[in-house]
Design a protein around this motif. Structure first.
Motif, PDB file in Angstrom:
ATOM      1  N   GLN A  28       0.827  -1.208   0.000  1.00  0.00           N
ATOM      2  CA  GLN A  28       0.000   0.000   0.000  1.00  0.00           C
ATOM      3  C   GLN A  28       0.866   1.266   0.000  1.00  0.00           C
ATOM      4  OE1 GLN A  28      -3.260  -0.539   3.001  1.00  0.00           O
ATOM      5  NE2 GLN A  28      -2.382  -2.579   3.194  1.00  0.00           N
ATOM      6  N   PRO A  29       1.642   1.471  -1.075  1.00  0.00           N
ATOM      7  CA  PRO A  29       2.653   2.547  -1.102  1.00  0.00           C
ATOM      8  C   PRO A  29       2.095   3.899  -1.508  1.00  0.00           C
ATOM      9  CG  PRO A  29       2.772   1.322  -3.136  1.00  0.00           C
ATOM     10  CD  PRO A  29       1.668   0.678  -2.319  1.00  0.00           C
ATOM     11  N   TRP A  30       1.041   4.366  -0.842  1.00  0.00           N
ATOM     12  CA  TRP A  30       0.380   5.589  -1.267  1.00  0.00           C
ATOM     13  C   TRP A  30       0.013   6.473  -0.080  1.00  0.00           C
ATOM     14  CZ3 TRP A  30      -2.154   1.020  -3.565  1.00  0.00           C
ATOM     15  CH2 TRP A  30      -2.924   0.297  -2.627  1.00  0.00           C
ATOM     16  N   ARG A  31      -0.120   7.751  -0.394  1.00  0.00           N
ATOM     17  CA  ARG A  31      -0.638   8.753   0.530  1.00  0.00           C
ATOM     18  C   ARG A  31      -1.533   9.709  -0.271  1.00  0.00           C
ATOM     19  NH1 ARG A  31       2.625  12.322   2.092  1.00  0.00           N
ATOM     20  NH2 ARG A  31       4.394  11.872   0.708  1.00  0.00           N
ATOM     21  N   PHE A  32      -2.513  10.295   0.407  1.00  0.00           N
ATOM     22  CA  PHE A  32      -3.452  11.193  -0.245  1.00  0.00           C
ATOM     23  C   PHE A  32      -3.541  12.501   0.542  1.00  0.00           C
ATOM     24  CE2 PHE A  32      -4.631   6.869  -1.172  1.00  0.00           C
ATOM     25  CZ  PHE A  32      -4.952   6.871  -2.514  1.00  0.00           C
ATOM     26  N   ARG A  33      -3.770  13.584  -0.191  1.00  0.00           N
ATOM     27  CA  ARG A  33      -3.944  14.897   0.433  1.00  0.00           C
ATOM     28  C   ARG A  33      -5.121  15.594  -0.235  1.00  0.00           C
ATOM     29  NH1 ARG A  33      -0.943  18.726   3.335  1.00  0.00           N
ATOM     30  NH2 ARG A  33      -1.400  20.905   2.813  1.00  0.00           N
TER      31      ARG A  33
END
Length: 327
Positions: A28-33
């Motif tokens: 799960q290599p993600w980030r959200f803004r």
């Protein structure tokens, strides 16, 4: 026409759908803004979840983030918003992979929302598939799904399937002798010393051990016996599809990730089950040999096993609060 800003609950729901995407070893290599003022959600790659041994260029990381981006687009359309996505919007921020504007209502002719029911039904199945043929019309639909995202889906013939299986087995042998690759594998699996809750691949998702290794299903037990894990005979002639792109850079990887998820969601709606194989893609000297030399596919990005059989179990996901920041 500009739509009203999204409510916090809607943004949370969109990101929850996005994170249902597959990723290498479920890292799960993600980030959200989310920026309410601009009506955008930015997608970032998370370098702390990279795999420098198995994925030194970050290709698989980009594929996973691309799959999450496609789920976000589908979820947005389902929520009535047009997902206007720009890939790699800022050259000075290499980990900023996409920006999605969500300030317009969805078009009536947008077909993305039809895929939404498959987002949380799609699970990787590491179980034996039946020998039932996949109808040509279904395969044509999957090819069309890949083309819509700028990729190609190639269904290899018998000789090519044999070559792919040979390359996968070669990669398995190489991995077993590479301590760094094995260490990465153990970090993200449910074996002792593996991933924590909410990430990685738990033991219940490993599937049975193969009696005769005939299907390209990765053995996450790494050759160790696990209590309660049975064995089974898998299909002798697995049905494979190769997803590829003309070129091979970060932009292509993000497009391939979106194409991969569109294919997987369409396959789920069509009643198929799927699993993904990336082992031979993790070795540069093997990856080039995966493609069919007479096809127009330049670079294979993923090997997909598809057919009919038991659905795979769900794998864990991190809480949305852990991956979403609000500006």
């Amino acid at each position: 026409m500009t739509a009203e800003p999204l409510a916090t609950a809607v943004v949370t729901s969109l990101v929850r759908d996005a994170t249902a995407a597959p990723s290498m070893h479920n890292a799960q290599p993600w980030r959200f803004r989310y920026d309410a003022g601009r009506g955008t959600i930015r997608l970032y790659g998370d370098p702390e979840r990279a795999m420098p041994s198995s994925d030194p260029q970050g290709r698989a990381l980009h594929l996973g983030c691309g799959a999450a981006l496609f789920n976000l687009r589908v979820a947005a359309a389902h929520a009535g918003r047009a997902p206007d996505a720009v890939l790699l919007p800022d050259a000075d921020e290499p980990w900023l992979l996409a920006e999605v504007r969500l300030d317009r209502p969805v078009r009536r002719d947008d077909d993305l929302a039809a895929l939404h029911p498959a987002i949380h039904r799609r699970h990787t199945s590491r179980f034996p598939f039946t020998d039932e043929d996949v109808p040509s019309g279904v395969l044509d639909g999957l090819r069309a799904a890949a083309r819509l995202e700028g990729a190609r889906l190639h269904i290899p013939g018998a000789w090519h399937v044999d070559e792919v299986l040979h390359l996968v087995h070669d990669a398995e042998s190489r991995e077993s002798l590479d301590p760094e690759a094995r260490e990465e594998l153990l970090r993200w699996t449910g074996t002792p010393g593996g991933a924590s809750a909410g990430e990685g691949i738990p033991v219940h998702a490993f599937g049975p051990r193969q009696h005769d290794v005939t299907a390209p299903v990765r053995d996450f037990a790494a050759g160790r016996a696990l209590a309660g894990r049975g064995s089974a005979t898998f299909e002798k002639r697995p049905r494979l599809a190769l997803l590829g792109t003309p070129h091979d850079g970060p932009l292509d990887w993000l497009r391939a990730g979106q194409a991969l998820e569109r294919v997987l969601l369409q396959a789920t709606l069509d009643g198929l089950v799927t699993s993904l194989t990336s082992q031979a893609l993790e070795w540069r000297e093997l990856r080039w040999a995966l493609r069919d030399p007479v096809s127009s596919m330049g670079h294979v990005q993923m090997v997909i096993r598809l057919g009919y059989g038991p659905e795979g179990p769900a794998t864990p996901r991190r809480d949305v609060e852990d991956v979403l920041e609000t500006a």
